[in-house]
Write a protein that holds these residues in place. Sequence first.
Motif, PDB file in Angstrom:
ATOM      1  N   PRO A 281      41.688  -8.618  67.660  1.00  0.00           N
ATOM      2  CA  PRO A 281      43.202  -7.686  67.387  1.00  0.00           C
ATOM      3  C   PRO A 281      43.476  -8.435  69.213  1.00  0.00           C
ATOM      4  CG  PRO A 281      41.051  -6.632  67.900  1.00  0.00           C
ATOM      5  CD  PRO A 281      40.436  -8.124  67.772  1.00  0.00           C
ATOM      6  N   LEU A 282      45.269  -8.205  68.846  1.00  0.00           N
ATOM      7  CA  LEU A 282      44.951  -8.668  69.714  1.00  0.00           C
ATOM      8  C   LEU A 282      45.491  -7.721  70.511  1.00  0.00           C
ATOM      9  CD1 LEU A 282      47.171 -11.392  71.236  1.00  0.00           C
ATOM     10  CD2 LEU A 282      49.544 -10.275  70.026  1.00  0.00           C
ATOM     11  N   GLU A 283      46.374  -6.877  71.053  1.00  0.00           N
ATOM     12  CA  GLU A 283      45.706  -5.681  71.886  1.00  0.00           C
ATOM     13  C   GLU A 283      45.111  -5.401  72.449  1.00  0.00           C
ATOM     14  OE1 GLU A 283      44.402  -3.247  67.920  1.00  0.00           O
ATOM     15  OE2 GLU A 283      45.550  -4.883  68.443  1.00  0.00           O
ATOM     16  N   ARG A 284      43.582  -5.663  71.964  1.00  0.00           N
ATOM     17  CA  ARG A 284      42.126  -5.130  72.212  1.00  0.00           C
ATOM     18  C   ARG A 284      41.839  -7.122  73.755  1.00  0.00           C
ATOM     19  NH1 ARG A 284      38.519  -2.011  68.120  1.00  0.00           N
ATOM     20  NH2 ARG A 284      40.522  -0.741  68.196  1.00  0.00           N
ATOM     21  N   THR A 285      42.973  -7.906  73.224  1.00  0.00           N
ATOM     22  CA  THR A 285      42.984  -8.796  74.004  1.00  0.00           C
ATOM     23  C   THR A 285      42.912  -9.708  75.582  1.00  0.00           C
ATOM     24  OG1 THR A 285      42.365  -9.365  71.960  1.00  0.00           O
ATOM     25  CG2 THR A 285      42.271 -11.072  72.961  1.00  0.00           C
ATOM     26  N   ALA A 286      41.779 -10.477  75.923  1.00  0.00           N
ATOM     27  CA  ALA A 286      42.704 -11.293  77.268  1.00  0.00           C
ATOM     28  C   ALA A 286      41.596 -12.137  77.336  1.00  0.00           C
ATOM     29  CB  ALA A 286      42.416  -9.665  78.330  1.00  0.00           C
ATOM     30  N   HIS A 287      42.949 -12.945  78.145  1.00  0.00           N
ATOM     31  CA  HIS A 287      41.788 -14.614  78.303  1.00  0.00           C
ATOM     32  C   HIS A 287      42.484 -15.046  80.203  1.00  0.00           C
ATOM     33  CE1 HIS A 287      45.874 -16.914  78.130  1.00  0.00           C
ATOM     34  NE2 HIS A 287      46.274 -16.067  77.473  1.00  0.00           N
ATOM     35  N   ARG A 288      41.389 -15.805  80.333  1.00  0.00           N
ATOM     36  CA  ARG A 288      41.543 -16.626  81.452  1.00  0.00           C
ATOM     37  C   ARG A 288      42.964 -17.287  81.922  1.00  0.00           C
ATOM     38  NH1 ARG A 288      37.234 -16.259  84.710  1.00  0.00           N
ATOM     39  NH2 ARG A 288      35.078 -16.459  83.830  1.00  0.00           N
ATOM     40  N   GLY A 289      43.178 -17.984  83.101  1.00  0.00           N
ATOM     41  CA  GLY A 289      44.463 -18.403  83.147  1.00  0.00           C
ATOM     42  C   GLY A 289      44.548 -19.709  82.271  1.00  0.00           C
ATOM     43  N   GLY A 290      45.801 -20.386  82.434  1.00  0.00           N
ATOM     44  CA  GLY A 290      45.221 -22.058  81.873  1.00  0.00           C
ATOM     45  C   GLY A 290      44.522 -22.641  80.994  1.00  0.00           C
ATOM     46  N   ILE A 291      44.789 -22.064  80.141  1.00  0.00           N
ATOM     47  CA  ILE A 291      44.079 -22.270  78.669  1.00  0.00           C
ATOM     48  C   ILE A 291      45.081 -21.349  77.284  1.00  0.00           C
ATOM     49  CG2 ILE A 291      42.229 -22.005  78.867  1.00  0.00           C
ATOM     50  CD1 ILE A 291      42.057 -18.924  78.189  1.00  0.00           C
ATOM     51  N   MET A 292      45.250 -22.605  76.510  1.00  0.00           N
ATOM     52  CA  MET A 292      46.432 -21.854  74.960  1.00  0.00           C
ATOM     53  C   MET A 292      44.748 -21.051  74.710  1.00  0.00           C
ATOM     54  SD  MET A 292      48.984 -22.777  75.920  1.00  0.00           S
ATOM     55  CE  MET A 292      49.811 -22.481  74.553  1.00  0.00           C
ATOM     56  N   PRO A 293      45.260 -19.197  74.023  1.00  0.00           N
ATOM     57  CA  PRO A 293      44.600 -18.889  74.378  1.00  0.00           C
ATOM     58  C   PRO A 293      44.329 -19.256  72.343  1.00  0.00           C
ATOM     59  CG  PRO A 293      46.130 -17.520  74.165  1.00  0.00           C
ATOM     60  CD  PRO A 293      46.382 -19.046  74.790  1.00  0.00           C
ATOM     61  N   GLY A 294      44.992 -18.983  71.314  1.00  0.00           N
ATOM     62  CA  GLY A 294      45.171 -19.933  69.982  1.00  0.00           C
ATOM     63  C   GLY A 294      46.131 -18.854  69.308  1.00  0.00           C
ATOM     64  N   ARG A 295      46.026 -19.263  68.473  1.00  0.00           N
ATOM     65  CA  ARG A 295      47.353 -19.326  67.159  1.00  0.00           C
ATOM     66  C   ARG A 295      47.576 -17.550  66.986  1.00  0.00           C
ATOM     67  NH1 ARG A 295      47.729 -18.881  61.145  1.00  0.00           N
ATOM     68  NH2 ARG A 295      45.571 -19.606  61.276  1.00  0.00           N
ATOM     69  N   ILE A 296      48.492 -16.903  67.522  1.00  0.00           N
ATOM     70  CA  ILE A 296      48.790 -15.475  66.735  1.00  0.00           C
ATOM     71  C   ILE A 296      49.361 -15.033  65.543  1.00  0.00           C
ATOM     72  CG2 ILE A 296      50.623 -13.479  67.889  1.00  0.00           C
ATOM     73  CD1 ILE A 296      50.178 -14.234  70.549  1.00  0.00           C
ATOM     74  N   ILE A 297      48.870 -13.789  64.532  1.00  0.00           N
ATOM     75  CA  ILE A 297      49.214 -13.733  63.393  1.00  0.00           C
ATOM     76  C   ILE A 297      49.940 -12.303  62.955  1.00  0.00           C
ATOM     77  CG2 ILE A 297      48.625 -16.198  62.877  1.00  0.00           C
ATOM     78  CD1 ILE A 297      46.206 -14.808  61.446  1.00  0.00           C
ATOM     79  N   LYS A 298      50.176 -11.453  62.185  1.00  0.00           N
ATOM     80  CA  LYS A 298      50.262 -10.998  61.590  1.00  0.00           C
ATOM     81  C   LYS A 298      49.166 -10.586  60.938  1.00  0.00           C
ATOM     82  CE  LYS A 298      53.391  -9.099  59.692  1.00  0.00           C
ATOM     83  NZ  LYS A 298      55.072  -8.706  58.667  1.00  0.00           N
ATOM     84  N   ARG A 299      48.673  -9.225  61.375  1.00  0.00           N
ATOM     85  CA  ARG A 299      47.737  -8.282  60.429  1.00  0.00           C
ATOM     86  C   ARG A 299      48.011  -7.722  59.475  1.00  0.00           C
ATOM     87  NH1 ARG A 299      42.917  -5.290  62.723  1.00  0.00           N
ATOM     88  NH2 ARG A 299      44.303  -4.857  64.540  1.00  0.00           N
ATOM     89  N   GLU A 300      47.805  -8.866  58.061  1.00  0.00           N
ATOM     90  CA  GLU A 300      47.880  -8.247  56.574  1.00  0.00           C
ATOM     91  C   GLU A 300      48.137  -6.718  56.195  1.00  0.00           C
ATOM     92  OE1 GLU A 300      46.008 -10.039  53.608  1.00  0.00           O
ATOM     93  OE2 GLU A 300      45.013 -11.562  54.426  1.00  0.00           O
ATOM     94  N   PHE A 301      48.975  -6.339  55.752  1.00  0.00           N
ATOM     95  CA  PHE A 301      49.379  -4.437  54.953  1.00  0.00           C
ATOM     96  C   PHE A 301      49.660  -4.215  56.354  1.00  0.00           C
ATOM     97  CE2 PHE A 301      45.862  -7.105  52.352  1.00  0.00           C
ATOM     98  CZ  PHE A 301      46.293  -6.760  51.018  1.00  0.00           C
ATOM     99  N   SER A 302      49.906  -4.171  57.693  1.00  0.00           N
ATOM    100  CA  SER A 302      50.626  -3.694  58.482  1.00  0.00           C
ATOM    101  C   SER A 302      51.794  -4.301  58.851  1.00  0.00           C
ATOM    102  CB  SER A 302      50.513  -4.367  59.596  1.00  0.00           C
ATOM    103  OG  SER A 302      49.849  -5.136  59.979  1.00  0.00           O
ATOM    104  N   ARG A 303      52.417  -3.094  59.495  1.00  0.00           N
ATOM    105  CA  ARG A 303      53.406  -3.414  60.135  1.00  0.00           C
ATOM    106  C   ARG A 303      53.831  -4.588  60.756  1.00  0.00           C
ATOM    107  NH1 ARG A 303      56.661   2.295  60.862  1.00  0.00           N
ATOM    108  NH2 ARG A 303      56.617   3.101  59.052  1.00  0.00           N
TER     109      ARG A 303
END
Length: 516
Positions: A453-475
């Motif tokens: 869940p993106l709203e609970r996620t953090a990561h170190r600097g200098g990296i590409m964390p991954g792909r961001i997508i919409k959650r199904e059946f949500s706004r």
Amino acid sequence: MMECEPGMSYDTEAKADAASPERLAGRYSYLEREGLLPLPAKDGVTIVVELAHEEWAEECLKRLLLHSGPAVRVIGVAVQEDFALQPLVEQFSAEAGLSLLPYERGSYRTNEALADARTSFVVLLEDSVMVTAGWLGELLWPVIDEPGTEVVAPRSAAEMREGREVLRFGNDLELSAYVRHQLSRRRGEWREAEVLGGPCLLVTREILQRTGGLDFSLGERRYIIADWCLRARQQGARLVLSTASYVHVLQPLSGTAGFPGSEAQAAEAEAGRAYCAKWQLPDESLHETGLPVPADPSALERQPVIPLGKAAAAVLPLVTAVVYSEEKWPAAAAIQRQLLLQGQQSYGNIRWVSVRDSWSDSSPDFPVHEQDTVITVQGEKPWLHAMENIAAMYKSEVTVYLSASASYDSEYVTRIVKALQHSSASLIVSAAPGLAESELPGNPERGAAAVLPLERTAHRGGIMPGRIIKREFSRRSLLLCPEPELAVGYIAGGPAPGERAPGDDRAFDGEGGTQR
């Protein structure tokens, strides 16, 4: 027996008794009790008091001023934002030897007060400590007795290991009588200690300068003090416990810290893990009696010196806080929520980046600080594209994602940064508040698929964390699909469940990002 001249006599037995250590100790006690002996410190002592309990602070300060002697300077530091300092300012306005520092968000003012000490000795204590006559002089003697002794603590109910002594007194007379009795029996007694973690600590200014300030990123005071003591040992200092000294520590009658699943318990467990990670100790050692310490701190890599004073705030890692709106809010509502999020966080080195999908062709006026940024796009695809490229656009040590529709406590960013500092994980996911430690998911193996869940996620600097997508059946609730080679860690204390964007009634269970 020695002969005497006429008219003279020698009572050798009386003479021997007058010179006995017991008699001399009694005379010293009388002179000290009556205030006729100065402290064994030519330039006095600075006492830094951490103010957190409004119901105890006044009495603590009164006792310090009464029982510490004239060559003492007291600095009170409010360590909580809601601490009412003004009543103390009015109460002690006539005390020239007392100064009070208000709480300052993002600034560790205890380190600032320690930096302001100009005396050879400094005492750091909590406002739950109640001192009695003679307490300070006895703490100074071990340093004078033995070169290399630079850190001393008294016995108390809150001291760690062998220094812990839980006693109850019906009134102040009983407390004072006990302390006088202990001083008469054990004056000058002390023994070396591996670590100290209690509420009262006397240190030399020299070791304070060599070791530096307190590492407040550890969160829990006993770990903060223990960490400082271990760093002092790496600098060659000897730690001792004064067995003749006792200070009484007040304890709250009620609280939630001991209840399983409470936020306080989760925060304490997290602080313990951070302490263990810093000193290469297994987490299991936290369950043992006493405070875990490495067998030989000097054999470990020397910990860096933490600057004293206001400069300590400047060493905080830079955080990029990415705020995204799951709703197409009007500009006024978006501004209000942005300002609310900024005002909530106590962490002192944040660059705020807001990513908005605008309703109109024009970008609204959006109040930001000099280093903050607002990215305004039109349409869902550009919005997702902007979110996904934030990590490459802004270089910082930590990137934290915050949903404008979620609710965060004031220490949220601080916990995230601390977790990344003391963990080998590249990404950190925070669980819901109140979640017991035993309920936290394990760390997924490298390469395992995960959806976070993106709203609970953090990561170190200098990296590409991954792909961001919409959650199904949500706004517009977002998920992060991290790169498979990145290790993911978990901590307790995330945004409150139920504060998510409307329309999303599913909860994240933490196991590999699955949903239920």
